[in-house]
Design an enzyme around this catalytic site. Structure first.
Site, PDB file in Angstrom:
ATOM      1  CG  ASP A  21      -4.839 -38.772 -14.266  1.00 55.68           C
ATOM      2  OD1 ASP A  21      -4.797 -37.676 -13.671  1.00 55.68           O
ATOM      3  OD2 ASP A  21      -5.173 -38.903 -15.455  1.00 55.68           O
ATOM      4  CG  ASP A  25      -3.066 -34.812 -16.377  1.00 61.82           C
ATOM      5  OD1 ASP A  25      -3.124 -35.926 -15.798  1.00 61.82           O
ATOM      6  OD2 ASP A  25      -2.338 -33.886 -15.972  1.00 61.82           O
ATOM      7  CG  ASP A  29      -3.471 -36.078 -10.139  1.00 62.58           C
ATOM      8  OD1 ASP A  29      -3.975 -36.762  -9.221  1.00 62.58           O
ATOM      9  OD2 ASP A  29      -4.060 -35.851 -11.217  1.00 62.58           O
ATOM     10  CG  ASP A  98      13.153 -38.805  -3.791  1.00 65.10           C
ATOM     11  OD1 ASP A  98      14.338 -38.495  -3.626  1.00 65.10           O
ATOM     12  OD2 ASP A  98      12.782 -39.821  -4.418  1.00 65.10           O
ATOM     13  CG  ASP A 199      18.231 -38.620  -6.318  1.00 66.73           C
ATOM     14  OD1 ASP A 199      17.752 -39.745  -6.523  1.00 66.73           O
ATOM     15  OD2 ASP A 199      18.805 -37.946  -7.195  1.00 66.73           O
ATOM     16  CD  GLU A 255      19.406 -43.549  -5.331  1.00 68.83           C
ATOM     17  OE1 GLU A 255      19.113 -44.316  -6.242  1.00 68.83           O
ATOM     18  OE2 GLU A 255      19.732 -42.365  -5.543  1.00 68.83           O
ATOM     19  CG  HIS A 330      12.016 -44.734  -8.852  1.00 66.61           C
ATOM     20  ND1 HIS A 330      12.536 -44.913  -7.585  1.00 66.61           N
ATOM     21  CD2 HIS A 330      12.732 -43.738  -9.412  1.00 66.61           C
ATOM     22  CE1 HIS A 330      13.525 -44.053  -7.405  1.00 66.61           C
ATOM     23  NE2 HIS A 330      13.671 -43.332  -8.494  1.00 66.61           N
ATOM     24  CG  ASP A 331      15.980 -45.511 -10.065  1.00 67.64           C
ATOM     25  OD1 ASP A 331      15.342 -44.823 -10.880  1.00 67.64           O
ATOM     26  OD2 ASP A 331      16.534 -45.040  -9.050  1.00 67.64           O
TER      27      ASP A 331
HETATM   28  C1  GLC Z   1      18.423 -41.642  -8.380  1.00 69.65           C
HETATM   29  C2  GLC Z   1      16.954 -41.761  -8.699  1.00 69.65           C
HETATM   30  C3  GLC Z   1      16.801 -41.889 -10.191  1.00 69.65           C
HETATM   31  C4  GLC Z   1      17.361 -40.642 -10.834  1.00 69.65           C
HETATM   32  C5  GLC Z   1      18.793 -40.376 -10.393  1.00 69.65           C
HETATM   33  C6  GLC Z   1      19.225 -38.989 -10.736  1.00 69.65           C
HETATM   34  O1  GLC Z   1      19.137 -42.776  -8.696  1.00 69.65           O
HETATM   35  O2  GLC Z   1      16.395 -42.818  -7.981  1.00 69.65           O
HETATM   36  O3  GLC Z   1      15.490 -42.126 -10.576  1.00 69.65           O
HETATM   37  O4  GLC Z   1      17.335 -40.769 -12.219  1.00 69.65           O
HETATM   38  O5  GLC Z   1      18.940 -40.498  -8.998  1.00 69.65           O
HETATM   39  O6  GLC Z   1      18.561 -38.046  -9.937  1.00 69.65           O
END
Ligand code: GLC
Length: 562
Positions: A21, A25, A29, A98, A199, A255, A330-331
């Site tokens: 950051d 805030d 960013d 992304d 995605d 993905e 991140h998931d």
């Molecule tokens: C993908 C992303 C995830 C998101 C989902 C819906 O799996 O990696 O973070 O919540 O798509 O867009």
């Protein structure tokens, strides 16, 4: 094997909200990322995948896009993004954006028009259906919990959302929708990016009948068999390839949750012109129990993990296809908590997993903080959670009387919640781990004093230094990129072993995946002449490959030989 820059790249994934950051805030960013480009250079990576930075009301942290051509206010302005791209390119680091093609935000201009009347041309941009009496049009469930349909007052119909109700699904069968999306992708390409991570891209084609699903899918939700790898998906990928990727040296990374091996292999078959590589999900779903994210992971055996990673390599290599390799993102839970040991052997197991990631075939994807050995977070109250998936599913269970308090599901959340991977990057032992001067949008992991960049930069035995060595070894030894891949000891429950081989040299990777010692007789095909230890996560005197090796807990070794 055709040479491509994206096969040679080591990728670093940045989750901007949690990276750095710059303005206090509490939210990461774009200028914050720019401040850390030197760090990326120091690490040695070649390509950055940036999670969504588009204008969004942030119901799902940017995966609900309101305007694909605008930067999210919290992250900065287009100028900041352009400066970041320049800074990266100046250091020969490429950038992949992304892109979210399966759904928009319900606040997107298209959806706002779509919901107004049944007559607008935007109506058919989404899936609108009449209810089934008082019930939704079918029994599909959202991956985030509850029905996949939301009733909308203005026209008294339902719209489909496979994710949150603020993420309505786009209708890819409408050619105008596809053209709009290709235009946006081309617009970004022209700004000089190097490709897209797409995605949930294998969800874009739905069975047009939208039939009821008698069974629960692998995430515990109904409907997936009617939209995962759906009827027109290959056709749409080929069209997208023609419209966006064909004349460019850019990479298309899909993905593809729950992808079948059959379709997955086709997606990356170079002769079909669909995608360049995909994230398959078998190794991040195989440990789910029937209770999904609300049960402890099931006990798994190393042979199962090996079988999955080996199978994908075997199948794709038949057609000259390529793999995207990842152990966390991140998931997902933090890799060291999930596949390794985040207690006594945290360092050793984080390094062993790093060696797996960076020496197995395919393009390796490192998720921010993984290179420090960051761990899951000890959540103790629902108020600490930010993830729409965890919060929505928890509230739903509470409503249905399945749980009363957070304590009952604490262990499951501590293991599975996506927020485990979203706590801030740990830069130093300062307050908020040096991530922000303000109040962080999500808690910082209390282990920041032990695990942080500043400390690991100074410690030659740190996980960070181990990643740096692995990355430079990958750059020095082409065999680690283009060499053939052959697994060994397939039925061994402790050791993960494989060989990479080219006409010039060979390497052997051996990892002890357990907290116990293990003596191993080395198979002949894993050794040769002039063997040399390239890297190990323990001090070791065996500089040459011997017949028998005694592995210590999570010991990992990489040898080269002729
Ligand atoms: C993908 C992303 C995830 C998101 C989902 C819906 O799996 O990696 O973070 O919540 O798509 O867009």
């Amino acid at each position: 094997m055709k040479k491509e820059w994206w096969k040679e790249a080591v990728v670093y994934q940045i989750y901007p909200r949690s990276f750095n950051d710059s303005d206090g805030d509490g939210i990461g960013d774009l200028p914050g990322i720019r401040e850390k480009v030197d760090y990326l250079d120091y690490l040695g990576i070649d390509l950055v995948w940036l999670n969504p930075v588009y204008d969004s009301p942030n119901d799902d942290n940017g995966y609900d896009v309101r305007n694909y051509r605008k930067i999210m206010d919290e992250f900065g302005e287009m100028r900041d993004w352009e400066q970041l791209l320049d800074e990266l390119h100046r250091r020969n680091i490429r950038l992949v954006m992304d892109f979210v093609p399966n759904h928009t935000s319900d606040e997107h201009r298209w959806f706002r028009q779509s919901r107004e009347s049944k007559e607008t041309p935007y109506r058919d941009y989404y899936f609108w259906r009449k209810g089934n009496g008082e019930e939704p049009p079918n029994n599909w469930e959202s991956i985030f919990g509850g029905s996949a349909w939301e009733f909308d007052d203005p026209t008294s119909e339902y719209y489909l959302h496979l994710f949150s109700r603020k993420q309505p699904d786009l209708n890819w069968d409408n050619p105008e929708v596809r053209q709009e999306l290709y235009e946006i992708m081309n617009w970004w390409m022209e700004k000089g990016i190097d490709g897209f991570r797409l995605d949930v891209v294998n969800f874009i084609s739905k069975d047009p009948d939208l039939p009821d699903d008698p069974e629960k899918g692998p995430y515990g939700s109904r409907g997936s068999k009617y939209y995962v790898d759906g009827p027109n998906v290959h056709r749409y990928f080929q069209e997208m390839n023609r419209e966006v990727f064909a004349d460019r040296d850019a990479v298309a990374i899909g993905e593809t949750p729950l992808v079948s091996t059959e379709d997955g292999v086709k997606y990356v078959d170079p002769s079909r012109n669909e995608l360049d590589m995909i994230f398959q999900f078998d190794h991040v779903t195989f440990d789910l129990n029937e209770g999904g994210f609300w049960a402890q992971p099931r006990d798994w055996k190393l042979t199962e993990l090996k079988e999955i990673l080996n199978r994908w390599r075997k199948l794709t290599s038949k057609t000259g296809g390529w793999n995207a390799t990842y152990l966390s993102n991140h998931d997902q839970p933090r890799m060291v908590t999930r596949f390794g040991n985040d207690g006594e052997f945290r360092r050793e197991s984080a390094k062993a997993l790093a060696m797996l990631l960076l020496t197995i075939s395919g393009t390796p994807f490192i998720y921010q903080g993984e290179e420090l050995g960051m761990t899951n977070y000890p959540f103790s109250d629902i108020s600490e959670l930010r993830d729409v998936q965890t919060i929505q599913q928890f509230n739903e269970m509470k409503q249905k009387g399945k749980v009363e308090s957070f304590d009952e599901v604490k262990e499951e959340v501590r293991f599975w919640s996506r927020d485990n991977a979203r706590t801030p990057m740990q830069w130093s032992s300062e307050e908020n781990a040096g991530f922000t001067d303000g109040d962080s949008w999500i808690n910082v992991n209390p282990n920041k004093d032990q695990i942080n960049v500043e400390r690991e930069k100074e410690d030659e035995n740190s996980v960070l230094q181990f990643y740096r060595k692995l990355i430079s070894l990958r750059n020095e030894h082409e065999v680690l990129v283009y060499g053939s891949y052959k697994p060994f000891l397939k039925s061994d429950e402790e050791i993960f072993a494989f060989r990479r081989k080219s006409s010039k040299e060979a390497t052997t990777t051996m990892l002890n995946f357990s907290a116990e010692k293990k003596d191993l007789t080395i198979p002949d095909e894993l050794t040769g002449t002039e063997s040399e230890l390239l890297l190990s996560n323990y001090p070791t005197r065996d500089s040459e490959l011997s017949d028998v090796i005694s592995f210590r807990p999570y010991e990992a070794r990489l040898y080269k030989w002729q």
